[in-house]
Design an enzyme around this catalytic site. Structure first.
Site, PDB file in Angstrom:
ATOM      1  N   ASP A 164      -8.203  -5.235  -0.103  1.00 24.11           N
ATOM      2  CA  ASP A 164      -8.253  -5.940  -1.067  1.00 24.11           C
ATOM      3  C   ASP A 164      -8.040  -7.597  -0.990  1.00 24.11           C
ATOM      4  O   ASP A 164      -8.325  -8.459  -1.998  1.00 24.11           O
ATOM      5  CB  ASP A 164      -7.860  -5.682  -2.265  1.00 24.11           C
ATOM      6  CG  ASP A 164      -8.453  -4.288  -2.683  1.00 24.11           C
ATOM      7  OD1 ASP A 164      -7.584  -3.148  -3.182  1.00 24.11           O
ATOM      8  OD2 ASP A 164      -9.665  -4.085  -2.746  1.00 24.11           O
ATOM      9  N   HIS A 198       0.955  -1.377  -0.033  1.00 25.88           N
ATOM     10  CA  HIS A 198      -0.117  -0.082   0.099  1.00 25.88           C
ATOM     11  C   HIS A 198       0.879   1.233   0.047  1.00 25.88           C
ATOM     12  O   HIS A 198       1.871   1.442   0.816  1.00 25.88           O
ATOM     13  CB  HIS A 198      -0.828  -0.131   1.100  1.00 25.88           C
ATOM     14  CG  HIS A 198      -2.054   0.826   1.181  1.00 25.88           C
ATOM     15  ND1 HIS A 198      -2.107   2.243   1.312  1.00 25.88           N
ATOM     16  CD2 HIS A 198      -3.178   0.727   0.753  1.00 25.88           C
ATOM     17  CE1 HIS A 198      -3.113   3.044   1.149  1.00 25.88           C
ATOM     18  NE2 HIS A 198      -3.977   2.034   0.775  1.00 25.88           N
TER      19      HIS A 198
HETATM   20  C1  SDX Z   1      -6.098   0.172  -2.871  1.00 27.84           C
HETATM   21  O1  SDX Z   1      -4.515   4.657  -1.788  1.00 27.84           O
HETATM   22  C2  SDX Z   1      -5.440   3.962  -1.351  1.00 27.84           C
HETATM   23  O2  SDX Z   1      -5.841   4.356  -0.239  1.00 27.84           O
HETATM   24  C3  SDX Z   1      -6.013   3.029  -2.138  1.00 27.84           C
HETATM   25  C4  SDX Z   1      -6.888   1.975  -1.461  1.00 27.84           C
HETATM   26  C5  SDX Z   1      -8.205   2.883  -0.909  1.00 27.84           C
HETATM   27  O3  SDX Z   1      -9.160   2.520  -0.156  1.00 27.84           O
HETATM   28  O4  SDX Z   1      -8.630   3.757  -1.810  1.00 27.84           O
HETATM   29  O5  SDX Z   1      -6.441   1.612  -0.165  1.00 27.84           O
HETATM   30  C6  SDX Z   1      -7.380   0.898  -2.187  1.00 27.84           C
HETATM   31  O6  SDX Z   1      -5.942   0.580  -4.077  1.00 27.84           O
HETATM   32  C7  SDX Z   1      -5.299  -0.933  -2.200  1.00 27.84           C
HETATM   33  C8  SDX Z   1      -4.057  -1.200  -2.964  1.00 27.84           C
HETATM   34  C9  SDX Z   1      -4.535  -2.478  -4.007  1.00 27.84           C
HETATM   35  N1  SDX Z   1      -3.509  -2.801  -5.075  1.00 27.84           N
HETATM   36  C10 SDX Z   1      -2.787  -3.980  -4.851  1.00 27.84           C
HETATM   37  O7  SDX Z   1      -3.003  -4.893  -3.887  1.00 27.84           O
HETATM   38  C11 SDX Z   1      -1.953  -4.159  -6.047  1.00 27.84           C
HETATM   39  C12 SDX Z   1      -0.547  -4.693  -5.459  1.00 27.84           C
HETATM   40  N2  SDX Z   1       0.127  -3.682  -4.660  1.00 27.84           N
HETATM   41  C13 SDX Z   1       1.126  -2.996  -5.342  1.00 27.84           C
HETATM   42  O8  SDX Z   1       0.777  -2.782  -6.926  1.00 27.84           O
HETATM   43  C14 SDX Z   1       1.315  -1.734  -4.582  1.00 27.84           C
HETATM   44  O9  SDX Z   1       1.783  -2.069  -3.490  1.00 27.84           O
HETATM   45  C15 SDX Z   1       0.471  -0.606  -4.708  1.00 27.84           C
HETATM   46  C16 SDX Z   1       0.183  -0.075  -5.814  1.00 27.84           C
HETATM   47  C17 SDX Z   1      -0.697  -0.653  -3.795  1.00 27.84           C
HETATM   48  C18 SDX Z   1       1.347   0.562  -3.980  1.00 27.84           C
HETATM   49  O10 SDX Z   1       2.420   1.053  -4.791  1.00 27.84           O
HETATM   50  P1  SDX Z   1       3.540   1.993  -4.277  1.00 27.84           P
HETATM   51  O11 SDX Z   1       3.391   2.739  -3.139  1.00 27.84           O
HETATM   52  O12 SDX Z   1       3.827   2.931  -5.570  1.00 27.84           O
HETATM   53  O13 SDX Z   1       4.688   1.322  -3.908  1.00 27.84           O
HETATM   54  P2  SDX Z   1       5.883   0.497  -5.048  1.00 27.84           P
HETATM   55  O14 SDX Z   1       5.018  -0.002  -6.054  1.00 27.84           O
HETATM   56  O15 SDX Z   1       6.920   1.630  -5.137  1.00 27.84           O
HETATM   57  O16 SDX Z   1       6.291  -0.566  -4.138  1.00 27.84           O
HETATM   58  C19 SDX Z   1       7.446  -0.490  -3.288  1.00 27.84           C
HETATM   59  C20 SDX Z   1       8.360  -1.747  -3.320  1.00 27.84           C
HETATM   60  C21 SDX Z   1       8.623  -1.956  -4.922  1.00 27.84           C
HETATM   61  O17 SDX Z   1       9.937  -2.529  -4.826  1.00 27.84           O
HETATM   62  P3  SDX Z   1      11.281  -1.822  -5.321  1.00 27.84           P
HETATM   63  O18 SDX Z   1      11.079  -1.079  -6.589  1.00 27.84           O
HETATM   64  O19 SDX Z   1      11.356  -0.533  -4.069  1.00 27.84           O
HETATM   65  O20 SDX Z   1      12.390  -2.717  -5.367  1.00 27.84           O
HETATM   66  O21 SDX Z   1       7.523  -2.709  -2.930  1.00 27.84           O
HETATM   67  C22 SDX Z   1       7.561  -3.622  -3.957  1.00 27.84           C
HETATM   68  C23 SDX Z   1       7.611  -2.811  -5.261  1.00 27.84           C
HETATM   69  O22 SDX Z   1       8.077  -3.739  -6.411  1.00 27.84           O
HETATM   70  N3  SDX Z   1       6.132  -4.176  -4.210  1.00 27.84           N
HETATM   71  C24 SDX Z   1       5.438  -5.454  -4.314  1.00 27.84           C
HETATM   72  C25 SDX Z   1       4.183  -5.250  -3.959  1.00 27.84           C
HETATM   73  N4  SDX Z   1       3.860  -4.207  -3.632  1.00 27.84           N
HETATM   74  C26 SDX Z   1       4.827  -3.387  -3.709  1.00 27.84           C
HETATM   75  N5  SDX Z   1       6.287  -6.516  -4.526  1.00 27.84           N
HETATM   76  C27 SDX Z   1       5.448  -7.502  -4.593  1.00 27.84           C
HETATM   77  N6  SDX Z   1       4.011  -7.413  -4.463  1.00 27.84           N
HETATM   78  C28 SDX Z   1       3.386  -6.572  -4.022  1.00 27.84           C
HETATM   79  N7  SDX Z   1       2.041  -6.593  -3.993  1.00 27.84           N
END
Ligand code: SDX
Length: 428
Positions: free
Chosen positions: A363, A306
């Site tokens: 989720d 998140h």
């Molecule tokens: C919602 O914003 C809100 O409040 C949203 C929400 C709401 O109520 O409105 O809470 C609802 O959208 C919840 C999130 C649902 N999405 C997912 O579950 C999809 C999987 N999660 C990711 O795509 C990610 O965690 C995000 C999009 C939710 C957050 O992404 P960020 O904050 O941009 O963080 P990031 O992608 O930069 O991740 C940081 C690191 C990265 O690694 P590095 O590049 O630093 O090496 O963590 C890794 C990412 O690759 N990472 C994951 C991961 N999520 C982040 N690696 C594996 N699996 C994951 N799920």
């Protein structure tokens, strides 16, 4: 008011920027005069360090896993409140008296029907259209029907449009489901609760009476509470940006629905259950955890991680408890729940997830519950949109009522070609 300042030194000049404090949470450095004083922009793609507005609706402490709606913790609201009561709270700022809640619920129930022409609009879609495609289309089309509530400068029209959107989303979502399965639409039955009405419109058929199962109604209502609002997330920011141009509320909410659809945002609930189905049994989990950690593999654990929560999403805690309630009420058991529990257990022990502070989010478990209740995965994000409408509407009203509100228009760091002359094609 600012009682502190931050000093920025740039290009041999120092400027003081006011620091503003909220009632709780991080201070903000007010950079509204930065460009005028320095000729430079700030740069923050993804807005990871940017507060886009002032708001009194929802507060999140991502490190502590705290979520408050108008100051009330989400766990207490999920335990003791109802979606109608939380909707009133978000819109009005205070918990309602019994009379206020009854009046609000009555008002919402009197807007649950759709203009009959809109049923024809559904028939223009293919039967296999994704419900979110239908939601985007139908909600945007409401602008073509309710001209008496599109003047955003009129508080009364804003209130009516807000009530219409909250009231009609269950009808619109249920009709999207019915259309996809080729069953007739059911009209709302206002003798039922907001959530009971939705369950009947979705799963009832004209050929026989539909009995709302109280435990399922309670679980669904709690799921709506958990999705109601969440600060300045991507879809809420979309609604605010669309609204800042003066677009009508129906168009703004349609824009929010479109943004929510993405798998990184509201589409994650559908993607998370599809992921659990692909994993199948717990013995396959280590392979998928390794894939999620592999930079060269686009696979991510859906429902994990998140932007704000670097601790357990408090909504996921409630969601996990709700799974058992629904299983017990429906006398079902989905082995995918065990797979989800095991996946969480193994991921939270893995250094990759620990270092990056990746926890289950809202989720991760919701799909297991929704599937047990009988929803297809394609409906999961439509249910998220149904519940989030009250948050979008409350945030939109807060923005429109803000005397300092201006059209949102970010700038950029330009890295394209500098000015050059046109070359005729025979000279290239
Ligand atoms: C919602 O914003 C809100 O409040 C949203 C929400 C709401 O109520 O409105 O809470 C609802 O959208 C919840 C999130 C649902 N999405 C997912 O579950 C999809 C999987 N999660 C990711 O795509 C990610 O965690 C995000 C999009 C939710 C957050 O992404 P960020 O904050 O941009 O963080 P990031 O992608 O930069 O991740 C940081 C690191 C990265 O690694 P590095 O590049 O630093 O090496 O963590 C890794 C990412 O690759 N990472 C994951 C991961 N999520 C982040 N690696 C594996 N699996 C994951 N799920």
């Amino acid at each position: 008011m600012a009682d502190k300042a931050a000093t920025l030194t740039y290009d041999n000049k120092s400027i003081d920027l006011p620091v503003l404090a909220g009632s709780v949470g991080p201070d903000v450095i007010d950079i509204r005069k930065l460009y005028g004083q320095t000729g430079a922009f700030t740069y923050d793609p993804g807005y990871k360090s940017t507060a886009s507005c002032e708001s009194a609706l929802t507060y999140i402490d991502g490190d502590e896993g705290v979520l408050l709606h108008r100051g009330y913790p989400i766990g207490q609201l999920a335990e003791h409140s109802s979606f109608m009561e939380v909707s009133y709270l978000l819109l009005n700022g205070e918990l309602p008296s019994k009379d206020e809640l009854d009046d609000f619920t009555y008002t919402i129930s009197r807007h649950t029907m759709l203009h009959e022409q809109l049923a024809t609009f559904y028939r223009g879609f293919r039967r296999d259209a994704h419900p979110m495609a239908i939601m985007c289309g139908v909600v945007g089309a409401l602008s073509a029907f309710y001209h008496d509530s599109t003047d955003i400068s009129d508080p009364e029209q804003r209130k009516i449009a807000s009530h219409r959107l909250i009231a009609k989303m269950p009808t619109i979502a249920a009709m999207a489901f019915k259309y996809s399965v080729g069953q007739p639409f059911l009209y709302p039955d206002n003798s039922l609760s907001y959530t009971g009405n939705f369950l009947r419109m979705t799963f009832g058929v004209p050929a026989e009476p539909y009995e709302v199962v109280p435990a399922v109604e309670r679980a669904m209502d709690r799921i709506f509470i958990l999705h109601a609002d969440h600060e300045q997330n991507a879809s809420t920011s979309t609604v605010r940006l669309a609204g800042s141009s003066g677009a009508n509320p129906f168009a703004c909410i349609a824009a929010g629905i479109a943004c929510l659809w993405g798998p990184a945002h509201g589409g994650a609930n559908e993607a998370a259950l599809n992921m659990l189905r692909e994993i199948g049994t717990p013995d396959k989990i280590p392979h998928y955890i390794e894939r999620a950690k592999d930079k060269n593999d686009p696979f991510r654990l859906m429902g994990f991680g998140h932007r704000v929560y670097k601790n357990y999403d408090p909504r996921a805690t409630v969601m996990q408890k709700t799974v058992r309630e629904v299983f017990d009420a429906l006398k079902v058991n989905d082995p995918l729940f065990e797979t989800a529990l095991r996946l969480e257990e193994l991921a939270l022990k893995d250094d990759y997830f620990i270092e990056k502070k990746l926890f289950p989010n809202v989720d991760f478990y919701s799909g297991v519950i929704l599937s047990a209740i009988g929803f297809p995965t394609t409906m999961f994000t439509a249910l998220f949109a149904l519940a989030r409408t009250v948050g979008w509407v409350a945030q939109w009203n807060e923005m429109i009522s803000d005397p300092g509100q201006v059209i949102g228009r970010p700038r950029q760091l330009y890295t394209g070609p500098t000015e050059r002359d046109y070359v005729p094609v025979d000279k290239r």
